[in-house]
Design a protein around this motif. Sequence first.
Motif, PDB file in Angstrom:
ATOM      1  N   ALA A 219      95.405  17.696  -1.889  1.00  0.00           N
ATOM      2  CA  ALA A 219      94.446  17.808  -0.655  1.00  0.00           C
ATOM      3  C   ALA A 219      93.362  16.564  -0.992  1.00  0.00           C
ATOM      4  CB  ALA A 219      93.457  19.181  -0.894  1.00  0.00           C
ATOM      5  N   GLU A 220      93.332  15.898  -1.865  1.00  0.00           N
ATOM      6  CA  GLU A 220      92.591  14.894  -2.092  1.00  0.00           C
ATOM      7  C   GLU A 220      93.104  13.819  -3.061  1.00  0.00           C
ATOM      8  OE1 GLU A 220      89.457  16.799  -5.184  1.00  0.00           O
ATOM      9  OE2 GLU A 220      88.954  16.670  -3.315  1.00  0.00           O
ATOM     10  N   PRO A 221      92.508  12.669  -3.126  1.00  0.00           N
ATOM     11  CA  PRO A 221      93.194  11.470  -3.874  1.00  0.00           C
ATOM     12  C   PRO A 221      92.808  11.955  -5.529  1.00  0.00           C
ATOM     13  CG  PRO A 221      91.316  10.548  -2.610  1.00  0.00           C
ATOM     14  CD  PRO A 221      91.649  11.938  -1.915  1.00  0.00           C
ATOM     15  N   GLN A 222      94.070  11.682  -6.085  1.00  0.00           N
ATOM     16  CA  GLN A 222      93.720  11.992  -7.504  1.00  0.00           C
ATOM     17  C   GLN A 222      94.520  10.936  -8.363  1.00  0.00           C
ATOM     18  OE1 GLN A 222      95.332  15.814  -8.957  1.00  0.00           O
ATOM     19  NE2 GLN A 222      94.098  16.903  -7.195  1.00  0.00           N
ATOM     20  N   VAL A 223      93.791  10.120  -9.412  1.00  0.00           N
ATOM     21  CA  VAL A 223      94.196   9.147 -10.119  1.00  0.00           C
ATOM     22  C   VAL A 223      94.392   9.902 -11.905  1.00  0.00           C
ATOM     23  CG1 VAL A 223      93.807   6.985 -11.094  1.00  0.00           C
ATOM     24  CG2 VAL A 223      93.151   7.406  -8.780  1.00  0.00           C
ATOM     25  N   ILE A 224      95.452   9.509 -12.147  1.00  0.00           N
ATOM     26  CA  ILE A 224      95.671   9.577 -13.705  1.00  0.00           C
ATOM     27  C   ILE A 224      95.862   8.380 -14.445  1.00  0.00           C
ATOM     28  CG2 ILE A 224      97.534  10.545 -15.735  1.00  0.00           C
ATOM     29  CD1 ILE A 224      98.101  12.764 -13.597  1.00  0.00           C
ATOM     30  N   ILE A 225      95.163   7.991 -15.365  1.00  0.00           N
ATOM     31  CA  ILE A 225      95.281   6.492 -16.065  1.00  0.00           C
ATOM     32  C   ILE A 225      96.234   6.859 -17.385  1.00  0.00           C
ATOM     33  CG2 ILE A 225      93.064   5.569 -15.053  1.00  0.00           C
ATOM     34  CD1 ILE A 225      91.941   6.401 -17.864  1.00  0.00           C
ATOM     35  N   SER A 226      96.991   5.621 -17.390  1.00  0.00           N
ATOM     36  CA  SER A 226      97.966   5.558 -18.556  1.00  0.00           C
ATOM     37  C   SER A 226      97.897   4.488 -19.259  1.00  0.00           C
ATOM     38  CB  SER A 226      99.318   5.866 -17.814  1.00  0.00           C
ATOM     39  OG  SER A 226     100.387   5.826 -19.068  1.00  0.00           O
ATOM     40  N   LEU A 227      97.502   4.633 -20.691  1.00  0.00           N
ATOM     41  CA  LEU A 227      97.440   3.513 -21.614  1.00  0.00           C
ATOM     42  C   LEU A 227      97.979   3.728 -23.054  1.00  0.00           C
ATOM     43  CD1 LEU A 227      93.755   2.797 -22.089  1.00  0.00           C
ATOM     44  CD2 LEU A 227      94.785   4.842 -21.051  1.00  0.00           C
ATOM     45  N   THR A 303      87.272   4.439 -13.408  1.00  0.00           N
ATOM     46  CA  THR A 303      88.268   4.704 -12.434  1.00  0.00           C
ATOM     47  C   THR A 303      88.168   5.890 -11.881  1.00  0.00           C
ATOM     48  OG1 THR A 303      89.698   5.702 -14.323  1.00  0.00           O
ATOM     49  CG2 THR A 303      89.947   3.294 -13.924  1.00  0.00           C
ATOM     50  N   GLY A 304      87.531   6.768 -11.970  1.00  0.00           N
ATOM     51  CA  GLY A 304      87.280   8.304 -11.392  1.00  0.00           C
ATOM     52  C   GLY A 304      88.793   9.006 -11.870  1.00  0.00           C
ATOM     53  N   ALA A 305      89.252   8.805 -12.813  1.00  0.00           N
ATOM     54  CA  ALA A 305      90.520   9.387 -13.317  1.00  0.00           C
ATOM     55  C   ALA A 305      90.286  10.928 -13.693  1.00  0.00           C
ATOM     56  CB  ALA A 305      91.017   8.695 -14.366  1.00  0.00           C
ATOM     57  N   VAL A 306      91.311  11.649 -13.162  1.00  0.00           N
ATOM     58  CA  VAL A 306      91.170  13.211 -13.452  1.00  0.00           C
ATOM     59  C   VAL A 306      92.005  13.530 -14.813  1.00  0.00           C
ATOM     60  CG1 VAL A 306      91.060  13.685 -11.015  1.00  0.00           C
ATOM     61  CG2 VAL A 306      93.329  13.733 -12.030  1.00  0.00           C
ATOM     62  N   GLU A 307      92.550  12.630 -15.378  1.00  0.00           N
ATOM     63  CA  GLU A 307      93.325  12.929 -16.596  1.00  0.00           C
ATOM     64  C   GLU A 307      93.715  11.519 -17.166  1.00  0.00           C
ATOM     65  OE1 GLU A 307      97.565  14.955 -17.891  1.00  0.00           O
ATOM     66  OE2 GLU A 307      96.454  15.918 -15.948  1.00  0.00           O
ATOM     67  N   VAL A 308      93.905  11.412 -18.625  1.00  0.00           N
ATOM     68  CA  VAL A 308      94.353  10.436 -19.327  1.00  0.00           C
ATOM     69  C   VAL A 308      95.713  10.728 -19.893  1.00  0.00           C
ATOM     70  CG1 VAL A 308      93.979   8.799 -21.428  1.00  0.00           C
ATOM     71  CG2 VAL A 308      92.163   9.457 -20.119  1.00  0.00           C
ATOM     72  N   LEU A 309      96.699   9.933 -19.760  1.00  0.00           N
ATOM     73  CA  LEU A 309      98.039   9.902 -20.232  1.00  0.00           C
ATOM     74  C   LEU A 309      98.208   8.900 -21.263  1.00  0.00           C
ATOM     75  CD1 LEU A 309     100.871  11.466 -19.681  1.00  0.00           C
ATOM     76  CD2 LEU A 309     101.548   9.794 -18.005  1.00  0.00           C
ATOM     77  N   ALA A 310      98.486   9.319 -22.280  1.00  0.00           N
ATOM     78  CA  ALA A 310      98.465   8.390 -23.418  1.00  0.00           C
ATOM     79  C   ALA A 310      99.944   8.020 -23.659  1.00  0.00           C
ATOM     80  CB  ALA A 310      97.895   9.043 -24.802  1.00  0.00           C
ATOM     81  N   SER A 311     100.276   6.566 -23.999  1.00  0.00           N
ATOM     82  CA  SER A 311     101.665   6.316 -24.069  1.00  0.00           C
ATOM     83  C   SER A 311     102.009   5.668 -25.506  1.00  0.00           C
ATOM     84  CB  SER A 311     101.992   5.410 -22.737  1.00  0.00           C
ATOM     85  OG  SER A 311     101.179   4.159 -22.708  1.00  0.00           O
ATOM     86  N   THR A 312     101.378   6.222 -26.286  1.00  0.00           N
ATOM     87  CA  THR A 312     101.043   5.348 -27.559  1.00  0.00           C
ATOM     88  C   THR A 312     102.557   5.632 -28.384  1.00  0.00           C
ATOM     89  OG1 THR A 312      99.035   6.118 -27.421  1.00  0.00           O
ATOM     90  CG2 THR A 312      99.640   5.073 -29.497  1.00  0.00           C
ATOM     91  N   SER A 313     102.783   4.659 -29.048  1.00  0.00           N
ATOM     92  CA  SER A 313     104.002   4.610 -30.190  1.00  0.00           C
ATOM     93  C   SER A 313     103.598   3.784 -31.317  1.00  0.00           C
ATOM     94  CB  SER A 313     105.401   4.136 -29.403  1.00  0.00           C
ATOM     95  OG  SER A 313     105.316   2.604 -28.876  1.00  0.00           O
ATOM     96  N   THR A 314     104.334   3.771 -32.398  1.00  0.00           N
ATOM     97  CA  THR A 314     104.021   2.891 -33.718  1.00  0.00           C
ATOM     98  C   THR A 314     105.331   3.163 -34.475  1.00  0.00           C
ATOM     99  OG1 THR A 314     102.539   2.339 -35.160  1.00  0.00           O
ATOM    100  CG2 THR A 314     102.787   4.776 -34.990  1.00  0.00           C
ATOM    101  N   TYR A 315     105.871   2.251 -35.345  1.00  0.00           N
ATOM    102  CA  TYR A 315     107.057   2.516 -36.196  1.00  0.00           C
ATOM    103  C   TYR A 315     106.601   3.779 -36.885  1.00  0.00           C
ATOM    104  CZ  TYR A 315     110.128   1.411 -39.796  1.00  0.00           C
ATOM    105  OH  TYR A 315     111.278   1.400 -40.658  1.00  0.00           O
ATOM    106  N   ASP A 316     105.406   3.934 -37.667  1.00  0.00           N
ATOM    107  CA  ASP A 316     105.250   5.098 -38.724  1.00  0.00           C
ATOM    108  C   ASP A 316     105.065   6.388 -37.717  1.00  0.00           C
ATOM    109  OD1 ASP A 316     104.219   6.970 -40.372  1.00  0.00           O
ATOM    110  OD2 ASP A 316     103.164   5.080 -41.639  1.00  0.00           O
TER     111      ASP A 316
END
Length: 336
Positions: A219-227, A303-316
Amino acid sequence: MDDDAARPGTARLPVPVSLLDRSRTRRGEAPGDALLGTVERARRAEELGFRRFWVAEHHAVPGIASGSPPVLMAEVAARTSRIRVGSGGVMLAHHRPIVVAEQARMLEALHPGRIDLGLGRSLGFTAPVRRALGVERYGPERFAEDLAAVFAYLDDDGPVTAMPRGVDPPPVLVLATGSGLGVAARLGLPVVVGGPLLRGDLEPLSAYREAFRPSDRCAEPQVIISLDVMIAATRQEARELLLPEAWAMAESRATGAFPPLRPDPPERLTARQEGVVEQQLALSVHGTAEDVTHELTRLVERTGAVEVLASTSTYDRDALAQADAALAALRGDGLT
């Protein structure tokens, strides 16, 4: 990592937090181990109370084992019971709309109310991969046409019936860059954005909101930020945990091949590669729990984000599990 990385009393984030796992391969491991690691990480994510767990699509990339999101989503959903499972994303350039719709319907029928369909338009990583996939060009108008076709099949309005019938369509989100934002706005869809856009001019997000046309799906604009988000006992330790991903990015810029994660740096990094490493780190949010809460809150407000999507990776893997637990302690809400 210190267990005090997420200290009692640290402020919580103002929005929910989810995880995106790209099934990163690691030097010294069989590539298939990356898929098993993804499934195990999803199981822990549910226990920690994360809202969603998303998997990715990449083809013929040595550093990423996940080439078929629907297959991996099915296994993740089967090994969990509550967390939402999504694609981050299925790339429409590589698939016919009816196949995407039927895969989504099958997943939704097997795991009702738990499936998210994230769709994007990225092509293969290199020219040989693009040729193998049979797609050299894929513009925003073709993307819009294919999105509309997916919706038609999901809504039983297509030229043939996507099976199984009688399944509620899952939520659809667009993994968007500049042109993708325009397509999402016209079709009335939520977006997932990341990378340099979050650190630069936010005019594209303003344009998305201004052009947004409400739809039955949104119904309305929604932004999820990923980092990338990394929490550790100190900012320096968090930075060090992000270095394997940054080294891989730097290598890929020089060789055209995105490599497995490694515990130590390449023997030689050129000045240009060192610049890529620093650029990659600058696009992340890392530090102590307090550092991360403060910076993510600022990004959400900006950003007016409604959610954070964490795309993290590491070797350990153990350090990654501890970082996930610390991030879960900061979430705005979740399963619990």
